[in-house]
Design an enzyme around this catalytic site. Structure first.
Site, mmCIF file in Angstrom:
data_model
loop_
_atom_site.group_PDB
_atom_site.id
_atom_site.type_symbol
_atom_site.label_atom_id
_atom_site.label_comp_id
_atom_site.label_asym_id
_atom_site.label_seq_id
_atom_site.Cartn_x
_atom_site.Cartn_y
_atom_site.Cartn_z
ATOM 1 N N ASP A 152 3.305 9.355 -92.787
ATOM 2 C CA ASP A 152 2.977 10.634 -93.564
ATOM 3 C C ASP A 152 1.871 10.396 -94.507
ATOM 4 O OD1 ASP A 152 5.332 11.657 -92.280
ATOM 5 O OD2 ASP A 152 6.315 10.167 -93.231
ATOM 6 N N HIS A 175 11.402 11.185 -94.867
ATOM 7 C CA HIS A 175 10.806 11.288 -93.735
ATOM 8 C C HIS A 175 11.201 12.381 -92.799
ATOM 9 C CE1 HIS A 175 8.156 10.448 -90.516
ATOM 10 N NE2 HIS A 175 9.030 10.151 -89.571
HETATM 11 P P1 NAI Z 1 11.204 5.570 -77.323
HETATM 12 O O1 NAI Z 1 12.214 6.331 -76.926
HETATM 13 O O2 NAI Z 1 9.807 5.347 -76.445
HETATM 14 O O3 NAI Z 1 11.669 3.869 -77.454
HETATM 15 C C1 NAI Z 1 12.844 3.731 -78.103
HETATM 16 C C2 NAI Z 1 13.524 2.391 -77.443
HETATM 17 O O4 NAI Z 1 14.432 2.080 -78.231
HETATM 18 C C3 NAI Z 1 13.742 2.538 -76.314
HETATM 19 O O5 NAI Z 1 12.988 1.508 -75.283
HETATM 20 C C4 NAI Z 1 15.329 2.174 -76.204
HETATM 21 O O6 NAI Z 1 15.556 1.564 -74.965
HETATM 22 C C5 NAI Z 1 15.442 1.470 -77.562
HETATM 23 N N1 NAI Z 1 16.782 1.205 -77.802
HETATM 24 C C6 NAI Z 1 17.795 2.397 -78.072
HETATM 25 N N2 NAI Z 1 18.932 2.071 -78.712
HETATM 26 C C7 NAI Z 1 18.387 0.670 -79.122
HETATM 27 C C8 NAI Z 1 19.385 -0.555 -79.622
HETATM 28 N N3 NAI Z 1 20.703 -0.392 -79.983
HETATM 29 N N4 NAI Z 1 18.788 -1.447 -79.794
HETATM 30 C C9 NAI Z 1 17.555 -1.881 -79.318
HETATM 31 N N5 NAI Z 1 16.785 -0.863 -78.955
HETATM 32 C C10 NAI Z 1 17.188 0.431 -78.641
HETATM 33 O O7 NAI Z 1 10.667 5.789 -78.618
HETATM 34 P P2 NAI Z 1 9.627 5.741 -79.861
HETATM 35 O O8 NAI Z 1 8.483 6.675 -79.324
HETATM 36 O O9 NAI Z 1 9.154 4.195 -79.443
HETATM 37 O O10 NAI Z 1 10.212 5.680 -81.077
HETATM 38 C C11 NAI Z 1 11.195 5.086 -81.695
HETATM 39 C C12 NAI Z 1 11.675 5.874 -82.826
HETATM 40 O O11 NAI Z 1 10.608 5.812 -83.986
HETATM 41 C C13 NAI Z 1 12.274 7.158 -82.696
HETATM 42 O O12 NAI Z 1 13.412 7.438 -83.574
HETATM 43 C C14 NAI Z 1 11.187 8.056 -83.320
HETATM 44 O O13 NAI Z 1 11.659 9.296 -83.886
HETATM 45 C C15 NAI Z 1 10.925 7.231 -84.526
HETATM 46 N N6 NAI Z 1 9.590 7.641 -85.027
HETATM 47 C C16 NAI Z 1 9.496 7.518 -86.567
HETATM 48 C C17 NAI Z 1 8.287 7.683 -86.972
HETATM 49 C C18 NAI Z 1 8.299 7.393 -88.535
HETATM 50 O O14 NAI Z 1 7.067 7.836 -89.268
HETATM 51 N N7 NAI Z 1 9.272 7.011 -89.354
HETATM 52 C C19 NAI Z 1 7.113 8.045 -86.530
HETATM 53 C C20 NAI Z 1 7.285 8.241 -84.951
HETATM 54 C C21 NAI Z 1 8.471 7.891 -84.378
#
Ligand code: NAI
Length: 328
Positions: A159, A187
């Site tokens: 952000d 966030h």
């Molecule tokens: P994604 O869905 O591509 O990957 C998430 C991964 O986490 C998947 O491979 C899944 O198998 C794994 N996962 C689920 N439960 C798990 C567990 N208990 N232990 C280990 N791995 C686990 O999602 P992406 O795009 O990589 O985003 C990840 C997170 O980051 C989401 O929650 C998203 O909302 C968040 N995010 C936060 C931002 C921020 O600025 N704080 C910005 C963009 C995304």
């Protein structure tokens, strides 16, 4: 060469994981003199995909990459961890109520907090990226009573960087000419990007812009809703920019913010600026000698006060909801 630093990445097979791991292994997280040992934590069905990413990491022959372990067991993943990047989370799916989302994430961040408590290195630093990031960090922290609370942080650096970029474009300046940007609060769409303390060309950014209508009606909502705009355009959520922000967050925490500048991190409140103690809320912070401190003494005008309070209220509601669910 220095001893390798153990870096654990959860959700390693996800989109952000894919954009993050190569940059960590190349030395961008901790600096070019620090070897890293990567620990990838995934859920069992995604282990194979994580192995594929590990094969690609091996194929890069990064001189600083000391080794890669892949596991679906949190205890193993966090044993001896120095830097924990908690990226994997349960996304909100159609029809899911907020309570369901918080409960599902509690099922992830509670055991991860316990595993960090049980096995992390003394100097562990935790960054929660997975949403709802601030409250997930609070859940993990509350299950790690032996780790100093301030080591649990959540990411608002994306952000912050979005705010820098929007402002630079508006003023026709380089982002490097802007200092002291701040994101306050959660966030989420309630976050408050503050131009009244940001500096550009010897003025506050608000003075430089001199357009309250743009500030309130364009800048703030554009920054706050940028994630949704990316999804709309790309058909997938921000990944490379999120990974970049995670690198920036940890790099500055470890190596310090530049003299005369600060950054934004969601950190446990010490009561500063009227944010209830313990809430993990975004503040302006200065990092030095591996530690951060909330910038003190900023004057908050009435406009900013209302927006900070609204975001902090949302954080308090999320905290109350996870408390009711017995997650903290
Ligand atoms: P994604 O869905 O591509 O990957 C998430 C991964 O986490 C998947 O491979 C899944 O198998 C794994 N996962 C689920 N439960 C798990 C567990 N208990 N232990 C280990 N791995 C686990 O999602 P992406 O795009 O990589 O985003 C990840 C997170 O980051 C989401 O929650 C998203 O909302 C968040 N995010 C936060 C931002 C921020 O600025 N704080 C910005 C963009 C995304």
């Amino acid at each position: 060469m220095a001893r390798p630093v153990n870096v654990t990445v959860t959700g390693a097979a996800g989109q952000i994981g894919y954009a993050l791991l190569f940059r960590i292994a190349s030395g961008q997280l901790l600096g070019k003199d620090t070897p890293v040992r990567l620990r990838l934590l995934e859920i069992t069905p995604a282990l194979k995909a994580a192995e594929g990413t590990a094969m690609e990491l091996a194929d890069c022959a990064f001189p600083l990459l000391d080794g890669i372990d892949i596991t679906d067991d949190a205890k193993t993943a966090f044993d001896g961890v120095n830097v924990a990047l908690l990226v994997g989370a349960r996304p909100r799916t159609k029809g899911m109520e907020r309570g369901d989302l918080l409960a599902a994430n509690g099922g992830i961040f509670k055991p991860q907090g316990e595993a960090i408590n049980a096995g992390a290195a003394e100097d562990v630093r935790v960054l929660v990226v997975g949403n709802p990031a601030n409250t997930n960090a609070l859940i993990a922290q509350s299950h790690a009573p032996d780790v100093p609370a301030e080591r649990f942080t959540a990411m608002t650096r994306l952000d912050h960087n979005r705010a820098l970029s929007q402002l630079a474009t508006k003023l026709g300046v380089s982002v490097s000419e802007i200092t002291k940007m701040t994101i306050w609060g959660n966030h989420s769409a309630t976050q408050y990007p503050d131009l009244f303390h940001a500096q550009v060309g010897g003025k506050t950014a608000a003075e430089a812009v001199n357009d309250q209508e743009w500030l309130a009606g364009n800048f703030i909502p554009t920054v706050a809703k940028r994630g949704a705009a990316i999804i709309e355009a790309r058909g997938a959520s921000s990944a490379a920019s999120a990974a970049n922000a995670a690198i920036d967050h940890i790099y500055d925490w470890v190596n310090g913010t530049p003299e005369g500048d600060w950054t934004s991190m969601a950190v446990p409140s010490d009561g500063s600026y009227g944010v209830p103690e313990g809430l993990i809320s975004s503040f302006p912070v200065v990092c030095k000698d591996g530690k951060y401190e909330i910038v003190q003494g900023l004057e908050i005008d009435e406009f900013s006060r209302g927006l900070i309070d609204a975001s902090v209220r949302e954080l308090a509601e999320e905290r109350d909801a996870v408390r009711e669910l017995g997650l903290i």
